[in-house]
Design an enzyme around this catalytic site. Structure first.
Site, PDB file in Angstrom:
ATOM      1  CG  ASP A  81      20.201 -31.970  14.444  1.00  0.00           C
ATOM      2  OD1 ASP A  81      19.716 -31.692  13.266  1.00  0.00           O
ATOM      3  OD2 ASP A  81      20.271 -31.230  15.202  1.00  0.00           O
ATOM      4  CD  GLU A 141      17.405 -29.556  21.639  1.00  0.00           C
ATOM      5  OE1 GLU A 141      16.133 -29.746  22.191  1.00  0.00           O
ATOM      6  OE2 GLU A 141      18.013 -30.357  21.301  1.00  0.00           O
ATOM      7  N   GLY A 172      21.488 -21.980  19.645  1.00  0.00           N
ATOM      8  CA  GLY A 172      21.003 -23.017  18.887  1.00  0.00           C
ATOM      9  C   GLY A 172      19.486 -22.924  19.075  1.00  0.00           C
TER      10      GLY A 172
END
Lengths: 223, 330
Positions: A134, A22, A20
């Site tokens: 998110d 992060e 991903g």
């Protein structure tokens, strides 16, 4: 929670499921159970000082939010272990398909049902004082008929209309950005589901705020 | 057969005219940049006056310098928006006059799409996640289904505005990016500043206020410049990374005035490498506002049938790039 491994270490045969933005999502086992390790690796483009504090803060907050969300009636993975120094969260493995990867091939009725449920879950989070932060179709796993919400890395506790509207704005942005073909139907269903849980008055207020945010966007013209 | 098109840019501080060929050769790219007084930003009317007085010379230089005869121009493109009204109107008048006198079609171009398409041409980038960072834009963009789609953006100030307003607070004249970059390069002292990533979006207003307060509180310009760069650039790099991970694309492109910043490209390059994506940046000469972005995009639009009658060739100050149908990509 008990610690079965040293910080940041993944037990079982680790397999990178997803890199991903992060964090790496790695499959492994925990106490003999199939598990997912969410490891926030240092992002070397960021200053270490800044990077460490962001990773630490997001790891703690994410674990907290995953837990609180389930308590609010929104399915999330079970937490197995939180390793703050290793910025790693160990949690239940959710088998299924990301909603993002299904939207294109779903029939209208299935899509309507899924997005209605998506909207209802968003409203449940909001009324529990949680902002996901998110809400994209990549962060919803369809398991059986149910939606399981993942990636609470940007979630936080808030009851402000502004934050809730930003949450919905991201879904809207994702739908028009990544699924332009399905966006109208999906959005309508999503708002319908949201409104059903939140009540009409609250839904209208969030919608008004959403439009006000969109108008603040650069060069925006909002009908 | 090779065809030629002229493009006129005048959305903000730059008045520029360029001639490009249908093969993507930039044959001329003349420009004049309005410079506001120290400590001030762009005054739209003053900028438009500057454009009016420099237009004849820039136009002549671009047309003569291209080596292309006036009669060989197939069309004239202009930046219809988004931008500052008084400035846009100057470019529109120049383009209308040129097109009418030559009897060729007039092609409206979205300035932001212009940045992206010129970047793709010059860096041979095919299907990128784009970070558009300038005084007018801070957006993360990718192409899907007939349009450039906005995957994330600033909820308030643009990155260029953040840097300019911070620099002006210190008494500099816009654009302040280069002075801030220079000041930052002599510091390694990070002062904590608010890091505001909201989903795929960023917000710079709190960062601006905090940075001004640090300056007012006696911190050095160089330390605050360093800290504002480290914070703001990490924020846009993070949201670009999110868009990259989300779309699974293999290319990342930086365009717009702030693309010239070396620290920003370093961060973007580290991030792209992590995802094995190719990072491209528009060459310095063309990363800021210029006629070539309008001329080239004008050509792409013209060959797919876009033009506008002079009577309807207005300007649009607010024109989001995701409202532009892109007929030349699939």
């Amino acid at each position: 929670m008990t610690t079965s491994t040293s910080p940041g270490e993944i037990s079982g045969k680790p397999g990178l499921l997803f890199r991903g933005a992060e964090a790496d999502i790695v499959a492994g086992t925990w106490q003999g159970m199939q598990a997912v390790y969410k490891v926030r690796k240092p992002l070397t483009y960021r200053l270490p000082l800044l990077d460490e504090s962001i990773r630490r803060q997001r790891t703690i907050r994410e674990a907290e939010m995953i837990h609180l969300s389930r308590r609010a009636g929104v399915p999330t993975p079970y937490l197995y272990e939180v390793d703050v120094p290793g910025s790693t969260i160990v949690m239940e493995y959710i088998g299924g398909t990301r909603l993002r990867d299904m939207v294109g091939s779903m029939g209208d009725d299935a899509a309507r049902g899924a997005f209605r449920e998506f909207g209802a879950a968003a409203a449940r989070l909001h009324s529990a004082g949680i902002v996901h932060g998110d809400l994209t179709t990549a962060n919803v796993i369809v398991r059986g008929g149910a939606l399981v919400f993942i990636d609470f890395g940007l979630s936080f506790r808030a009851t402000r209309l502004e934050d809730q509207a930003v949450d919905l704005r991201l879904i809207k942005e994702t739908l028009t950005g990544a699924h332009p073909g399905a966006s109208r139907l999906a959005l309508d269903a999503l708002f319908e589901g949201y409104s059903k849980v939140s009540g009409t008055a609250k839904f209208r207020a969030v919608q008004r705020q959403l439009r006000s945010i969109e108008r603040r966007g650069r060069y925006a013209r909002v009908a | 057969m090779k065809r030629y098109i002229a493009g006129v840019e005048s959305t903000a501080h730059t008045f520029s005219v360029s001639v490009v060929s249908s093969e993507g050769e930039i044959l001329s790219n003349a420009k004049s940049v309005y410079k506001p007084p120290e400590g001030a930003g762009i005054h739209p009317f003053e900028a438009s006056q500057s454009h009016i007085s420099s237009a004849p010379a820039v136009l002549t230089q671009a047309l003569e310098g291209s080596g292309v005869g006036l009669g060989d121009l197939s069309a004239v493109a202009y930046a219809r928006g988004p931008g500052l009204g008084p400035c846009l109107r100057v470019g529109a008048v120049v383009a209308r006059t040129l097109a009418s006198s030559l009897g060729v079609p007039l092609v409206p171009v979205n300035h932001a799409v212009g940045h992206i398409e010129l970047g793709c041409l010059l860096t041979k980038t095919v299907d990128p996640v784009v970070l558009l960072v300038s005084g007018g834009h801070t957006m993360i963009i990718a192409y899907a289904g007939g349009r450039w789609r906005i995957l994330g953006e600033s909820l308030d100030l643009t990155l260029g505005q953040l840097l300019d307003q911070f620099g002006r607070h210190h008494g500099l004249a816009s654009p302040c990016g280069r002075a801030i970059e220079e000041a930052a390069s002599s510091s390694r002292n990070y002062l904590r500043l608010p890091y505001a990533v909201k989903g795929n979006d960023v917000s710079f207003s709190g960062l601006l206020t905090a940075s001004k307060q640090l300056l007012d509180g006696g911190e050095s310009f160089s330390d605050v410049s360093y800290s504002i760069q480290e914070t703001a650039f990490a924020m846009v790099t993070e949201v670009t990374e999110r868009a990259l991970a989300f779309t699974g694309k293999r290319e990342v492109m930086i365009v717009g005035g702030v693309a010239a910043n070396i620290r920003l490209s370093q961060m973007m390059s580290t991030m792209s490498a992590r995802h094995s994506a190719r990072l491209t940046a528009t060459p310095l000469e063309y990363s800021g506002d210029c006629g070539a972005q309008i001329a080239w995009t004008g050509w792409l639009a013209y060959k797919s049938g876009v033009s506008v009658p002079v009577a309807e060739s207005g300007v649009t100050q607010s024109w989001r790039l995701d409202n532009v149908d892109i007929a030349w990509r699939d």
